[in-house]
Scaffold this motif. Sequence first.
Motif, PDB file in Angstrom:
ATOM      1  N   LEU A  62      41.925  49.468  48.272  1.00  0.00           N
ATOM      2  CA  LEU A  62      41.808  49.278  46.828  1.00  0.00           C
ATOM      3  C   LEU A  62      41.772  47.819  46.396  1.00  0.00           C
ATOM      4  CD1 LEU A  62      44.280  52.035  45.612  1.00  0.00           C
ATOM      5  CD2 LEU A  62      41.794  52.180  45.907  1.00  0.00           C
ATOM      6  N   GLY A  63      42.144  46.916  47.269  1.00  0.00           N
ATOM      7  CA  GLY A  63      42.119  45.509  46.913  1.00  0.00           C
ATOM      8  C   GLY A  63      42.539  44.647  48.079  1.00  0.00           C
ATOM      9  N   TYR A  64      42.347  43.350  47.892  1.00  0.00           N
ATOM     10  CA  TYR A  64      42.726  42.411  48.940  1.00  0.00           C
ATOM     11  C   TYR A  64      43.090  41.075  48.326  1.00  0.00           C
ATOM     12  CZ  TYR A  64      37.943  40.573  48.505  1.00  0.00           C
ATOM     13  OH  TYR A  64      36.781  40.031  48.024  1.00  0.00           O
ATOM     14  N   ALA A  65      43.865  40.296  49.081  1.00  0.00           N
ATOM     15  CA  ALA A  65      44.263  38.954  48.674  1.00  0.00           C
ATOM     16  C   ALA A  65      44.396  38.107  49.926  1.00  0.00           C
ATOM     17  CB  ALA A  65      45.589  38.993  47.922  1.00  0.00           C
ATOM     18  N   TYR A  66      44.050  36.839  49.786  1.00  0.00           N
ATOM     19  CA  TYR A  66      44.171  35.946  50.931  1.00  0.00           C
ATOM     20  C   TYR A  66      44.308  34.511  50.445  1.00  0.00           C
ATOM     21  CZ  TYR A  66      39.167  34.946  50.283  1.00  0.00           C
ATOM     22  OH  TYR A  66      37.951  34.582  49.770  1.00  0.00           O
ATOM     23  N   ALA A  67      44.603  33.621  51.377  1.00  0.00           N
ATOM     24  CA  ALA A  67      44.692  32.203  51.083  1.00  0.00           C
ATOM     25  C   ALA A  67      43.832  31.438  52.075  1.00  0.00           C
ATOM     26  CB  ALA A  67      46.137  31.731  51.168  1.00  0.00           C
ATOM     27  N   THR A  68      43.244  30.362  51.589  1.00  0.00           N
ATOM     28  CA  THR A  68      42.465  29.465  52.438  1.00  0.00           C
ATOM     29  C   THR A  68      43.005  28.053  52.289  1.00  0.00           C
ATOM     30  OG1 THR A  68      40.854  29.144  50.653  1.00  0.00           O
ATOM     31  CG2 THR A  68      40.329  30.811  52.332  1.00  0.00           C
ATOM     32  N   GLN A 102      53.096  39.915  47.294  1.00  0.00           N
ATOM     33  CA  GLN A 102      53.227  39.866  48.759  1.00  0.00           C
ATOM     34  C   GLN A 102      52.611  38.594  49.329  1.00  0.00           C
ATOM     35  OE1 GLN A 102      54.913  42.040  50.664  1.00  0.00           O
ATOM     36  NE2 GLN A 102      54.460  40.865  52.511  1.00  0.00           N
ATOM     37  N   LEU A 103      51.443  38.212  48.819  1.00  0.00           N
ATOM     38  CA  LEU A 103      50.779  37.003  49.315  1.00  0.00           C
ATOM     39  C   LEU A 103      51.667  35.780  49.088  1.00  0.00           C
ATOM     40  CD1 LEU A 103      48.201  35.688  50.507  1.00  0.00           C
ATOM     41  CD2 LEU A 103      47.427  35.375  48.144  1.00  0.00           C
ATOM     42  N   LEU A 104      52.205  35.646  47.893  1.00  0.00           N
ATOM     43  CA  LEU A 104      53.049  34.488  47.596  1.00  0.00           C
ATOM     44  C   LEU A 104      54.301  34.458  48.475  1.00  0.00           C
ATOM     45  CD1 LEU A 104      52.686  34.445  43.714  1.00  0.00           C
ATOM     46  CD2 LEU A 104      51.671  32.826  45.347  1.00  0.00           C
ATOM     47  N   ALA A 105      54.882  35.618  48.722  1.00  0.00           N
ATOM     48  CA  ALA A 105      56.059  35.686  49.597  1.00  0.00           C
ATOM     49  C   ALA A 105      55.699  35.234  51.016  1.00  0.00           C
ATOM     50  CB  ALA A 105      56.623  37.104  49.616  1.00  0.00           C
ATOM     51  N   GLU A 106      54.552  35.678  51.507  1.00  0.00           N
ATOM     52  CA  GLU A 106      54.145  35.293  52.860  1.00  0.00           C
ATOM     53  C   GLU A 106      53.815  33.805  52.947  1.00  0.00           C
ATOM     54  OE1 GLU A 106      51.552  37.861  55.052  1.00  0.00           O
ATOM     55  OE2 GLU A 106      52.493  39.664  54.227  1.00  0.00           O
ATOM     56  N   LEU A 107      53.186  33.271  51.911  1.00  0.00           N
ATOM     57  CA  LEU A 107      52.857  31.841  51.915  1.00  0.00           C
ATOM     58  C   LEU A 107      54.131  31.000  51.906  1.00  0.00           C
ATOM     59  CD1 LEU A 107      49.839  31.890  49.443  1.00  0.00           C
ATOM     60  CD2 LEU A 107      49.755  31.639  51.957  1.00  0.00           C
ATOM     61  N   LYS A 108      55.115  31.421  51.124  1.00  0.00           N
ATOM     62  CA  LYS A 108      56.392  30.705  51.090  1.00  0.00           C
ATOM     63  C   LYS A 108      57.069  30.757  52.453  1.00  0.00           C
ATOM     64  CE  LYS A 108      60.556  30.078  48.389  1.00  0.00           C
ATOM     65  NZ  LYS A 108      61.267  30.399  47.166  1.00  0.00           N
ATOM     66  N   ALA A 109      57.050  31.940  53.079  1.00  0.00           N
ATOM     67  CA  ALA A 109      57.668  32.092  54.404  1.00  0.00           C
ATOM     68  C   ALA A 109      56.984  31.218  55.455  1.00  0.00           C
ATOM     69  CB  ALA A 109      57.632  33.562  54.827  1.00  0.00           C
ATOM     70  N   LEU A 110      55.725  30.908  55.239  1.00  0.00           N
ATOM     71  CA  LEU A 110      54.983  30.040  56.161  1.00  0.00           C
ATOM     72  C   LEU A 110      55.294  28.560  55.933  1.00  0.00           C
ATOM     73  CD1 LEU A 110      51.492  31.796  56.165  1.00  0.00           C
ATOM     74  CD2 LEU A 110      53.098  31.644  58.093  1.00  0.00           C
ATOM     75  N   GLY A 111      56.080  28.265  54.919  1.00  0.00           N
ATOM     76  CA  GLY A 111      56.448  26.884  54.647  1.00  0.00           C
ATOM     77  C   GLY A 111      55.417  26.126  53.814  1.00  0.00           C
ATOM     78  N   LEU A 112      54.524  26.858  53.159  1.00  0.00           N
ATOM     79  CA  LEU A 112      53.549  26.192  52.307  1.00  0.00           C
ATOM     80  C   LEU A 112      54.224  25.737  51.016  1.00  0.00           C
ATOM     81  CD1 LEU A 112      50.715  28.575  53.271  1.00  0.00           C
ATOM     82  CD2 LEU A 112      50.757  26.125  53.712  1.00  0.00           C
ATOM     83  N   HIS A 113      53.631  24.753  50.355  1.00  0.00           N
ATOM     84  CA  HIS A 113      54.271  24.111  49.210  1.00  0.00           C
ATOM     85  C   HIS A 113      53.584  24.404  47.880  1.00  0.00           C
ATOM     86  CE1 HIS A 113      56.573  21.111  47.064  1.00  0.00           C
ATOM     87  NE2 HIS A 113      55.461  20.527  46.647  1.00  0.00           N
ATOM     88  N   LEU A 114      52.258  24.521  47.884  1.00  0.00           N
ATOM     89  CA  LEU A 114      51.506  24.654  46.641  1.00  0.00           C
ATOM     90  C   LEU A 114      50.383  25.670  46.813  1.00  0.00           C
ATOM     91  CD1 LEU A 114      50.958  23.332  43.741  1.00  0.00           C
ATOM     92  CD2 LEU A 114      49.144  22.093  44.920  1.00  0.00           C
ATOM     93  N   VAL A 115      50.241  26.533  45.805  1.00  0.00           N
ATOM     94  CA  VAL A 115      49.150  27.508  45.777  1.00  0.00           C
ATOM     95  C   VAL A 115      48.296  27.194  44.554  1.00  0.00           C
ATOM     96  CG1 VAL A 115      48.522  29.950  45.729  1.00  0.00           C
ATOM     97  CG2 VAL A 115      50.653  29.236  46.819  1.00  0.00           C
ATOM     98  N   ILE A 116      46.992  27.180  44.760  1.00  0.00           N
ATOM     99  CA  ILE A 116      46.040  26.850  43.705  1.00  0.00           C
ATOM    100  C   ILE A 116      45.152  28.058  43.460  1.00  0.00           C
ATOM    101  CG2 ILE A 116      44.100  25.348  43.075  1.00  0.00           C
ATOM    102  CD1 ILE A 116      45.407  23.335  45.176  1.00  0.00           C
ATOM    103  N   HIS A 130      47.819  35.138  36.959  1.00  0.00           N
ATOM    104  CA  HIS A 130      48.367  33.910  37.530  1.00  0.00           C
ATOM    105  C   HIS A 130      49.623  33.454  36.783  1.00  0.00           C
ATOM    106  CE1 HIS A 130      44.518  33.834  39.575  1.00  0.00           C
ATOM    107  NE2 HIS A 130      45.079  33.006  40.435  1.00  0.00           N
ATOM    108  N   GLU A 131      49.570  33.483  35.468  1.00  0.00           N
ATOM    109  CA  GLU A 131      50.725  33.022  34.695  1.00  0.00           C
ATOM    110  C   GLU A 131      51.915  33.956  34.841  1.00  0.00           C
ATOM    111  OE1 GLU A 131      49.175  32.029  30.797  1.00  0.00           O
ATOM    112  OE2 GLU A 131      48.272  30.185  31.596  1.00  0.00           O
ATOM    113  N   LYS A 132      51.665  35.229  35.079  1.00  0.00           N
ATOM    114  CA  LYS A 132      52.747  36.181  35.338  1.00  0.00           C
ATOM    115  C   LYS A 132      53.568  35.755  36.557  1.00  0.00           C
ATOM    116  CE  LYS A 132      53.321  41.014  36.811  1.00  0.00           C
ATOM    117  NZ  LYS A 132      52.630  42.302  36.992  1.00  0.00           N
ATOM    118  N   PHE A 133      52.895  35.120  37.527  1.00  0.00           N
ATOM    119  CA  PHE A 133      53.567  34.698  38.749  1.00  0.00           C
ATOM    120  C   PHE A 133      53.975  33.230  38.726  1.00  0.00           C
ATOM    121  CE2 PHE A 133      51.677  38.664  40.120  1.00  0.00           C
ATOM    122  CZ  PHE A 133      52.737  39.227  40.805  1.00  0.00           C
ATOM    123  N   GLY A 134      53.944  32.628  37.541  1.00  0.00           N
ATOM    124  CA  GLY A 134      54.459  31.270  37.404  1.00  0.00           C
ATOM    125  C   GLY A 134      53.453  30.160  37.630  1.00  0.00           C
ATOM    126  N   PHE A 135      52.178  30.495  37.733  1.00  0.00           N
ATOM    127  CA  PHE A 135      51.161  29.455  37.855  1.00  0.00           C
ATOM    128  C   PHE A 135      51.029  28.744  36.504  1.00  0.00           C
ATOM    129  CE2 PHE A 135      50.117  32.014  41.443  1.00  0.00           C
ATOM    130  CZ  PHE A 135      49.307  31.275  42.294  1.00  0.00           C
TER     131      PHE A 135
END
Length: 161
Positions: A62-68, A102-116, A130-135
């Motif tokens: 039904l959907g997907y999310a990822y980071a690059t 889930q994506l944000l939790a995994e990125l934080k666990a990886l030690g990343l600092h900033l999501v754009i 985005h603003e719902k999640f604090g962007f």
Amino acid sequence: MIRQATTADAAAIAAIYNHYVLNTTVTFEEQTVTTEQMAERIEQVQNDALPWLVLERSGDLLGYAYATKWRVRSAYRFSVESTVYVKDAVTTKGIGSQLYQQLLAELKALGLHLVIGGITLPNDKSVALHEKFGFEKCGHFHQVGFKFEQWRDVGYWQKLL
């Protein structure tokens, strides 16, 4: 169920994405993406040790999310760009929120600092997600893309993890 994507998901992911390519300005791609191209994209994200998540319900993706990576220079190594797409028929069912959480939790666990997050404007739904999640909005490029015979703006939102 949210899980890591595999290349076996490429056809379903491409089907979701290609709807947006052909019918919207949320992506600046103008040509549909093949299953093979999508499989290569999934592999590249995973080779960069970043998450590519899918939300599946009763065997239906039904959907997907990822980071690059945000940029290739090493000083940018703690910054990523996020992407989330939801099947057109279920865009108001909270799937994007579940994936983003889930994506944000995994990125934080990886030690990343900033999501754009880059958003073609106007797009009230994506801005709200985005603003719902604090962007917070941090930039705006005017007439940076040209799709469907119109110039399009892109805004950028960022979140410190």
